[in-house]
Design an enzyme around this catalytic site. Structure first.
Site, PDB file in Angstrom:
ATOM      1  N   LEU A  45      23.520   6.821-107.442  1.00  0.00           N
ATOM      2  CA  LEU A  45      24.176   5.660-106.851  1.00  0.00           C
ATOM      3  C   LEU A  45      24.332   5.819-105.344  1.00  0.00           C
ATOM      4  CD1 LEU A  45      26.958   4.574-109.323  1.00  0.00           C
ATOM      5  CD2 LEU A  45      24.694   3.646-108.975  1.00  0.00           C
ATOM      6  N   ALA A  46      24.803   6.987-104.900  1.00  0.00           N
ATOM      7  CA  ALA A  46      25.031   7.158-103.468  1.00  0.00           C
ATOM      8  C   ALA A  46      23.701   7.259-102.721  1.00  0.00           C
ATOM      9  CB  ALA A  46      25.874   8.407-103.223  1.00  0.00           C
ATOM     10  N   SER A 286      33.103   7.542-123.598  1.00  0.00           N
ATOM     11  CA  SER A 286      33.776   6.880-122.483  1.00  0.00           C
ATOM     12  C   SER A 286      35.292   6.857-122.637  1.00  0.00           C
ATOM     13  CB  SER A 286      33.292   5.441-122.356  1.00  0.00           C
ATOM     14  OG  SER A 286      34.131   4.761-121.452  1.00  0.00           O
ATOM     15  N   ARG A 332      43.239  11.664-116.572  1.00  0.00           N
ATOM     16  CA  ARG A 332      42.358  12.603-117.243  1.00  0.00           C
ATOM     17  C   ARG A 332      42.896  14.024-117.290  1.00  0.00           C
ATOM     18  NH1 ARG A 332      36.506  10.525-114.977  1.00  0.00           N
ATOM     19  NH2 ARG A 332      36.452   8.729-116.359  1.00  0.00           N
ATOM     20  N   GLU A 427      29.380  12.305-105.180  1.00  0.00           N
ATOM     21  CA  GLU A 427      30.073  13.446-105.776  1.00  0.00           C
ATOM     22  C   GLU A 427      29.821  14.730-104.981  1.00  0.00           C
ATOM     23  OE1 GLU A 427      29.098  14.048-109.899  1.00  0.00           O
ATOM     24  OE2 GLU A 427      30.493  15.714-110.125  1.00  0.00           O
ATOM     25  N   LEU A 443      31.755   5.790-109.658  1.00  0.00           N
ATOM     26  CA  LEU A 443      30.727   4.804-109.355  1.00  0.00           C
ATOM     27  C   LEU A 443      31.106   4.066-108.074  1.00  0.00           C
ATOM     28  CD1 LEU A 443      30.059   3.349-112.920  1.00  0.00           C
ATOM     29  CD2 LEU A 443      28.908   5.212-111.759  1.00  0.00           C
TER      30      LEU A 443
END
Lengths: 639, 257, 232
Positions: A45-46, A286, A332, A427, A443
């Site tokens: 993505l990045a 997920s 988390r 990341e 994301l």
């Protein structure tokens, strides 16, 4: 070589910093842009977003990935969604709230200015992705649908079934392919970066290995972007793809880039438990499942009854009990530790005793199986394929697993590392998530960095340097290439008795045991002694078959594991010196009476940035003090 | 359980390959197929042999890296499953299996079970996108999209580009792959401006890459691990027909003429 | 710049035929024509069961309307030619080259026998058409001297040469399978596929293939079994 940390945060009020920075940035004239070459390593993505966006602007971009296609980067595996402060649900969301949730979720160990910018551009990301044709979930009225995610009390997560990462990546990949077709980006698939070339203090190029022919090549540019993801595979078993590795950022670290907060590694609470010693990776379920699933274990220790035989009164819905406000949607790190705790108490389920139930019976009863199928159908199928159990009938068994690394190369507000001209995105950098990342924020950060930050900051950097000036014949290039050649030769020449995977497993086990969900001084000291031993044996006894001038998957792995063996030590060292608990970094010595992370803002309100000083030398610790002018430092409370 | 594997071994694209037989004892039913091959490879390495090369990455069925033929079926016998998610409980003790790479002129073998699928990237580069630069597009909700269209688009977009459709097709045709992208974008309003051009260019590139033609066998649909439907190929044909018949040359700049 | 140019200008019509999908569309459109023809042809021929007068009158009608007959023949022959040309090119230029190294082991998951044998049923039916024209139209392949009327021409033709009757039946069974796959396939190629209608289209094409096959086979079979008596 030494560095000083200047985060280059623009002055002025928080909400105007990014606008001010954008106005202050120097610009490259459109007709001059094609004179600049940019290397982008990693096409997730990045990296994919950055390569495409910079190509659109007119720069010459060379993009590299180790996979056979940029579409396969591990961003693709993100399931749940992407956060954005759109407030489409009218439930009280705002840029300020997303900023605050992210800072608080990260347990006040991230830089305010970066996080605020992230929250600001989050809204643009959704607009951009929709314009690209990302098929986000919709309501009957045609508007975008949202779901809620851990660590937030508003519904701000946009999703495309359980394949959000895939769809966002395909959007970036398609934009990238469009630039490849237009000739502004040249793509090098199946090429692995093995070293960074620094000339006159600036990042000027990379050494790559063509993974099919084994040929080593040098590529030179005016700036280098690393968007190579996290180092979660240091644990061996993680939810990362098998190929994910730290080599690119570790090589850059060894060339002078500061490595920040390596001990901030996230353990994801909802993964399928380990089934045997052949296990090659762990599969994530997920976090969105926690919207409708209830987590529980038996009240009694060593209860061997099957789930359906345990009556309601003998079940402990421990997250709902301990954190009534957030319940099953607790962040988390908190959820993971709670699972570890109940398993340590002997109340874990499954044959290994390392698992907790994630039960959908109540939701299926309330909403019907069809509704649950629509929301999570593909995840349920995946679970059944892997475990052979039908989660519509019996509760899922889950256990935490290494998933994401908040730490990474230190970057300033411009996303530039301590090496000028070396930019680090996604990341791979440490910037936005502090000590713990909230769900659906990875994301967001990857795309924010790639689409909306780097195009501005890169222009500002390039506007201040002359294009070109060095080429592949520079002595630094030959030296870097020779070093890589020597290393390859060494690996192939050891011809020991143990396979690369055996060493990787051994390292992973040590780090998981001593530096996983719970850490203490004794364990960390043990790991600090043990890792160099493993490393020493590795260099004497590893076996790599085949040769260097062919496709050789073991040779690819051995280089990565060699770097993990060095990074692993730094990770443990960082955990050892951070004598506080914060977010995912839980030092057992520092906890509240209720067993929550106890921060020490007096002594540890900083990012720990490590400087490499030589092989087997103690690295030097630098500190970037974190100041909080806009939020009040407080004990995280999800009760 | 104990399995016998016949695996296609080929050192490089230019050398001929052959089937080699391996005995694999001690397979647990909880292993994934790739983990079973990992175990075999660890043994081969220790024996000083070359391990079997196969492509894999995420091992959770989404990256699209993995895939080879197991007994003549792409990704093996379980429908809707990539080989990384195929578990050994699907097989029984004593089974003899044949593992081969996906075969097509457009997918040359690189080594053993690993192939070159860059043809797919070139097809996407020919038009599998919406031409929109990064910037400040309109607000995402200013473009309402019928839920069913978004859902159907998502169905098509879930293609992982693994190449099983090509491998399964007796003609080694890539129509399911191409049509999935054409449907993903064609079902959304964002994809309309380039719909004709996309069909023409992507199909032209498909032909460049030496994939075969579609003869409507339906093998691709059956082999697809993500359940992409033949309906997409019909939609692509429709788009192509309309585009080919209504195509007119681009007006030259100036406009006055 | 791009490696793929969009076909432009005069070459566009040719481009349609140059593209693999375009060729399939040509096959589908000619398929519709041929499908119409075999239907009408079968219905016309089945009049043989209504007695010599009906079938002879039908033959006479066709022969006397030259202004209808020849345009029809030209359209049909062109269709057949295009259908075969497209099929031949797709098979030889694309499909056979798309997988130069065959699988050691390959399973068929769902494809029908009819679909897999199109490449054989097509040429055999094509050969049959040539033979059929030589047999009953130009009479070059007719055994012996033909009677004047259509009815007896058919009966003598088959009775003097039972092998021909058997070949007719084999060819028509292949035609039936060709139609079964071909008819649903032409819908798919022309872009008609919908979860609600496609199952009906598939059932319809199966039924259609069966009816045409049975209808056409019934004539040589009836002659061989002497259900249709000679009248000369």
């Amino acid at each position: 070589m030494s560095f000083t940390l200047d985060a280059r945060i623009p002055s002025g009020p928080l909400e105007n910093k990014w606008d001010k920075a954008k106005f202050d940035f120097k610009l490259v004239n459109p007709s001059n842009k094609r004179k600049y070459n940019i290397i982008c390593v990693g096409t997730g993505l990045a990296g994919g977003a950055a390569a495409a966006s910079l190509g659109e602007l007119g720069y010459n971009v060379k993009a590299f990935c180790y996979q056979d296609s940029p579409r396969r980067a591990h961003s693709i595996a993100a399931q749940g969604g992407i956060n954005a402060a759109k407030n489409y649900q009218n439930d009280g969301d705002s840029v300020q709230r997303l900023f605050y949730d992210t800072i608080k979720g990260g347990d006040f160990r991230a830089r305010e200015a970066n996080v605020y910018r992230l929250a600001q551009v989050s809204v643009n990301i959704i607009d951009q992705c929709v314009a690209q044709g990302v098929p986000f979930a919709r309501e009957y009225g045609g508007t975008l649908a949202n779901r809620s995610f851990g660590g937030a009390q508003v519904s701000r997560t946009f999703y495309a079934r359980g394949q959000t990462g895939q769809q966002l990546l395909l959007g970036a990949y398609q934009a990238l392919e469009r630039q490849i077709d237009a000739g502004s980006v040249k793509m090098y698939s199946r090429h692995e970066m093995l070293d960074l070339i620094v000339i006159d203090g600036r990042a000027r190029g990379i050494v790559v290995r063509d993974m099919v022919t084994g040929q080593l090549d040098v590529h030179i540019a005016d700036a280098v972007i690393l968007a190579t993801g996290g180092y979660g595979n240091v644990f061996y078993l993680s939810t990362n793809a098998k190929g994910c590795n730290t080599t690119a950022i570790w090589r850059a670290h060894k060339k002078g880039a500061g490595f920040a907060n390596p001990c901030f590694t996230q353990i994801h609470p909802t993964c399928i438990p380990v089934s045997g010693d052949y296990q090659s990776k762990l599969t994530l379920m997920s976090e969105s499942l926690r919207n409708d699933g209830r987590i529980w274990v038996p009240l009694k220790q060593g209860d061997t009854r099957t789930a359906d035989q345990i009556p309601e009164a003998e079940r402990d819905y421990y997250l709902e009990r301990m954190y009534p406000a957030y319940g099953n949607l607790a962040p988390r790190d908190i959820s993971s530790r709670a699972a570890k705790r109940v398993c340590d108490e002997g109340r874990g389920v499954g044959t290994s005793g390392r698992g907790v139930y994630l039960d959908f019976a109540e939701s299926i009863g309330r909403l019907g199986q069809v509704a649950i199928e629509q929301r999570y159908g593909n995840l349920f199928e995946m679970y059944e394929r892997i475990t052979g159990e039908n989660p519509y009938k019996v509760p899922m068994r889950i256990y935490p697993a290494s998933h994401y690394t908040m730490g990474g190369l230190w970057v300033d507000y411009h996303l530039q590392s301590t090496i000028p001209g070396l930019f680090v995105l996604g990341e791979a950098n440490f910037s936005d998530h502090g000590a713990n990342r909230l769900g659906a924020s990875a994301l967001m950060q990857g795309l924010a960095d790639g689409y909306f930050v780097i195009p501005f900051t890169m222009g500002n950097y390039l506007a201040q340097v002359k294009p070109g000036g060095v080429d592949e014949n520079h002595p630094a290039c030959a030296a870097a290439k020779r070093e890589v050649e020597e290393r390859t030769k060494t690996f192939l020449g050891i011809n020991g008795k143990k396979t690369v995977d055996e060493f990787h497993r051994e390292l992973g086990q040590v780090i998981w045991d001593e530096c996983g969900m719970g850490r203490n001084a004794k364990g960390l000291d043990h790991a600090l002694a043990r890792i160099p031993e493993i490393r020493e044996e590795f260099w004497k006894n590893v076996k790599v078959p085949g040769s260097g001038n062919e496709l050789n998957q073991e040779l690819e792995k051995v280089g990565r594991v060699a770097d993990f063996l060095e990074l692993g030590e730094l990770l443990v060292r960082d955990a050892r010196v951070r004598e506080e608990s914060c977010g995912a970094h839980f030092r057992e010595e520092y906890q509240t009476p209720e067993g929550e992370a106890l921060r020490d803002d007096q002594n540890f309100c900083h990012s720990a940035v490590w400087e490499y000083t030589g092989d087997n030398q103690e690295p030097v610790l630098h500190k970037e003090a974190l100041t909080f002018d806009n939020v009040h430092l407080q004990q995280r409370n999800y009760k | 359980m104990r399995l016998t594997l016949n695996i296609w071994r080929q050192k490089s694209a230019n050398e001929p390959g052959k089937m080699v037989k391996y005995d694999v004892p001690g397979v647990s039913e909880h292993m994934s197929f790739l983990e079973m091959l990992d175990v075999l490879n660890q043994r081969l390495i220790k024996q000083g042999d070359d391990p079997v090369v196969f492509e894999h990455d995420c091992r959770e069925g989404i990256c699209g890296c993995c895939g080879f033929m197991i007994d003549g079926v792409p990704h093996g016998p379980q429908r809707g499953t990539t080989v990384c998610q195929l578990h050994m409980r699907y097989f029984k003790d004593g089974d003899e299996l044949y593992l081969e790479p996906f075969r097509a002129e457009a997918f040359p073998v690189v080594k053993d079970l690993l192939i070159d699928r860059s043809a797919f990237d070139r097809i996407i580069a020919a038009g599998g996108y919406v031409s929109v630069n990064t910037g400040s597009p309109q607000d995402a909700n200013s473009l309402p999209i019928m839920k069913q269209c978004a859902d159907m688009s998502m169905d098509a977009a879930s293609c992982i580009g693994c190449g099983a459709c090509v491998a399964a097709c007796p003609n080694a045709s890539a129509m399911l792959f191409v049509s999935a992208k054409i449907s993903h974008l064609g079902l959304l309003p964002q994809g309309q401006p380039e719909r004709d051009r996309r069909a023409l260019r992507m199909l032209a590139q498909l032909q460049e890459e030496a994939f075969g033609a579609c003869t409507n066998y339906g093998e691709c649909e059956a082999a697809c691990p993500k359940g992409i439907k033949l309906e997409n190929i019909a939609r692509m044909n429709r788009d192509y027909l309309k585009a080919a018949l209504s195509y007119r040359e681009e007006a030259s700049a100036g406009g006055a003429a | 710049m791009s490696s793929v140019a969009v076909p432009s200008g005069f070459g566009r019509t040719a481009a349609l035929f140059n593209s693999v999908v375009g060729k399939k569309i040509v096959m589908a459109v000619t398929g519709v024509i041929l499908f119409g023809f075999v239907t009408v042809h079968m219905i016309g021929n089945l009049q043989i069961f209504l007695g010599p007068d009906r079938i002879n009158a039908y033959g006479k009608f066709l022969q006397e309307n030259v202004e209808l007959l020849w345009p029809a023949r030209i359209i049909l022959l062109t269709s057949v030619a295009l259908h075969i040309l497209a099929a031949w090119q797709l098979t030889m230029l694309n499909n056979f080259k798309a997988r130069p190294v065959a699988y050691v082991k390959k399973a068929a998951l769902v494809s029908t026998y009819a679909a897999r044998t199109m490449v054989w049923s097509g040429p055999i039916v094509g050969f049959f058409i040539v033979y059929h024209i030589l047999h009953f139209t130009t009479m070059h392949a007719y055994p012996g001297v033909a009677p004047d009327d259509v009815y007896n021409k058919v009966i003598y033709g088959f009775q003097r040469q039972p092998a021909a009757a058997i070949f007719y039946m084999v060819a028509n069974i292949l035609l039936a399978t060709h139609l079964y796959h071909g008819v649903w396939s032409l819908f798919q190629t022309l872009g008609v596929n919908h979860p609600r209608y496609t199952p009906w289209i598939k059932t319809g094409s199966k039924l259609f293939g069966f009816v045409i096959g049975m209808g056409n086979c019934s004539i040589p079979l009836a002659v061989l079994l002497k259900v249709l008596p000679r009248t000369l």
